[in-house]
Design a protein around this motif. Structure first.
Motif, PDB file in Angstrom:
ATOM      1  N   ARG A 176       0.826  -1.212   0.000  1.00  0.00           N
ATOM      2  CA  ARG A 176       0.000   0.000   0.000  1.00  0.00           C
ATOM      3  C   ARG A 176       0.858   1.259   0.000  1.00  0.00           C
ATOM      4  O   ARG A 176       0.534   2.251  -0.664  1.00  0.00           O
ATOM      5  N   GLU A 177       1.964   1.238   0.733  1.00  0.00           N
ATOM      6  CA  GLU A 177       2.863   2.390   0.746  1.00  0.00           C
ATOM      7  C   GLU A 177       3.480   2.619  -0.632  1.00  0.00           C
ATOM      8  O   GLU A 177       3.587   3.768  -1.095  1.00  0.00           O
ATOM      9  N   ARG A 180       0.811   4.043  -2.915  1.00  0.00           N
ATOM     10  CA  ARG A 180       0.560   5.459  -2.609  1.00  0.00           C
ATOM     11  C   ARG A 180       1.673   6.329  -3.188  1.00  0.00           C
ATOM     12  O   ARG A 180       1.409   7.412  -3.723  1.00  0.00           O
ATOM     13  N   ALA A 227       3.595  12.346  -1.256  1.00  0.00           N
ATOM     14  CA  ALA A 227       3.026  11.111  -0.712  1.00  0.00           C
ATOM     15  C   ALA A 227       2.734  11.236   0.775  1.00  0.00           C
ATOM     16  O   ALA A 227       1.775  10.643   1.272  1.00  0.00           O
TER      17      ALA A 227
END
Length: 342
Positions: free
Chosen positions: A245-246, A249, A260
């Motif tokens: 997910r990081e 993103r 971000a």
């Protein structure tokens, strides 16, 4: 202490219930200052999930099975405390409450150091491995305050694990999205190396579970092997999902040209406070040094200049037409006699 009686006999664990109630009440009290109903509702849901995971981990029947009967139950309890209860409870705390809790000097220093990724990996590995050594497991199986101490230690290690990841912790030493992804992958691999020992061991390693592994229909050795597999694989879905997910993103932010992780005012305020404290300490050191006798003062060496490493060379003057230097007392730049006057 050897296990006695039925492994599934009900035990109320009043101290564990009291601890869960106090944690839940404390987070609810901190949430009262949160502005905005959507944010508050989200924090309440996070608190409900964290309190439920904490209750399942420290209450019957998992706590009894983990204390006396099954290594697999102990591993599941640890995963619930560090990977579920800790991040949900930490995320349920408002950023303003975390800023007030970590504003004192010692708390701020601890936050700044413990959220460094290298320090967080080392500390979490130390707790995760140290609490699984046979003497530590024998101490934990004694029950009572021994088990409560280990549960609190693992919950605190979970806070350290998720400190560099969660965005709303003000003043945390938080890396970028790529750094967070690498950090989570390392945390999923390094602290779980002891699980491989459980899988490949030829005999049970823990006397506390040697005679009681059949509580869930498994032999002690099979219980130990399955515990090793669960301990090794159980961290991957959660930590790797957050890491992916990081990265996603960061990709979206790069495509849209946005940051971000935008800088928050609480982070700016904490950095300014730290800079002010450092400046105050530097001024205090200078005042103490100024009050010392001259012989006891430290000599401040000037920064060496580049010219000091080369010999001094005078700038060359204009060359004489005959190849000789101009006579002493004459101006080499003055115009010469006009040949038309002869």
């Amino acid at each position: 202490m050897r296990p006695r009686g039925d492994p599934w006999a009900f035990h109320p664990h009043p101290l564990a219930l009291l601890a869960v109630a106090l944690v839940t009440a404390g987070v609810l009290w901190a949430q009262q200052a949160t502005e905005g109903d959507p944010v508050r509702r989200r924090q309440r849901r996070l608190l409900a999930g964290g309190a439920l995971a904490l209750l399942v981990a420290v209450w019957w029947p998992l706590a009894d099975l983990a204390a006396h009967w099954s290594l697999l139950a102990l591993v599941v309890q640890r995963l619930l405390l560090t990977l579920v209860a800790a991040p949900l409870l930490l995320a349920a705390l408002p950023a303003e409450a975390l800023a007030r809790l970590t504003r004192p000097l010692l708390a701020d220093l601890a936050l700044e150091v413990l959220t460094l990724p290298a320090v967080a990996v080392a500390l979490f590995t130390l707790v995760a491995v140290g609490t699984l050594l046979p003497p530590a497991v024998a101490f934990d199986s004694a029950g009572g305050w021994h088990a409560g101490l280990f549960d609190a230690l693992l919950l605190g290690a979970g806070f350290v694990l998720w400190g560099p990841v969660l965005e709303h912790v003000p003043g945390a030493s938080r890396p970028g999205p790529l750094g967070v992804a690498v950090y989570l992958v390392v945390q999923s691999l390094v602290p779980t190396f002891l699980a491989l020992v459980f899988v490949f061991a030829r005999h049970p390693l823990y006397p506390a579970y040697a005679r009681a592994g059949g509580a869930i229909g498994l032999s002690p050795l099979a219980d130990q092997e399955i515990a090793g597999i669960v301990g090794k694989v159980g961290t991957l879905p959660i930590l790797w999902t957050v890491a992916w997910r990081e990265l996603a993103r960061a990709r979206r932010a790069e495509e849209t040209g946005q940051d971000a992780r935008p800088l928050r005012w609480l982070d700016v305020e904490r950095r300014l406070a730290r800079a002010e404290r450092r400046e105050g300490r530097a001024l205090a050191r200078n005042r103490r040094a100024a009050r010392r006798p001259p012989r006891q003062r430290r000599r401040v060496l000037a920064r060496p200049q580049l010219v000091a490493y080369f010999p001094t060379v005078d700038a060359p003057g204009p060359e004489h037409p005959d190849g000789e230097p101009p006579a002493e007392g004459t101006n080499p730049e003055a115009p010469g006699p006009d040949p038309r006057q002869k």
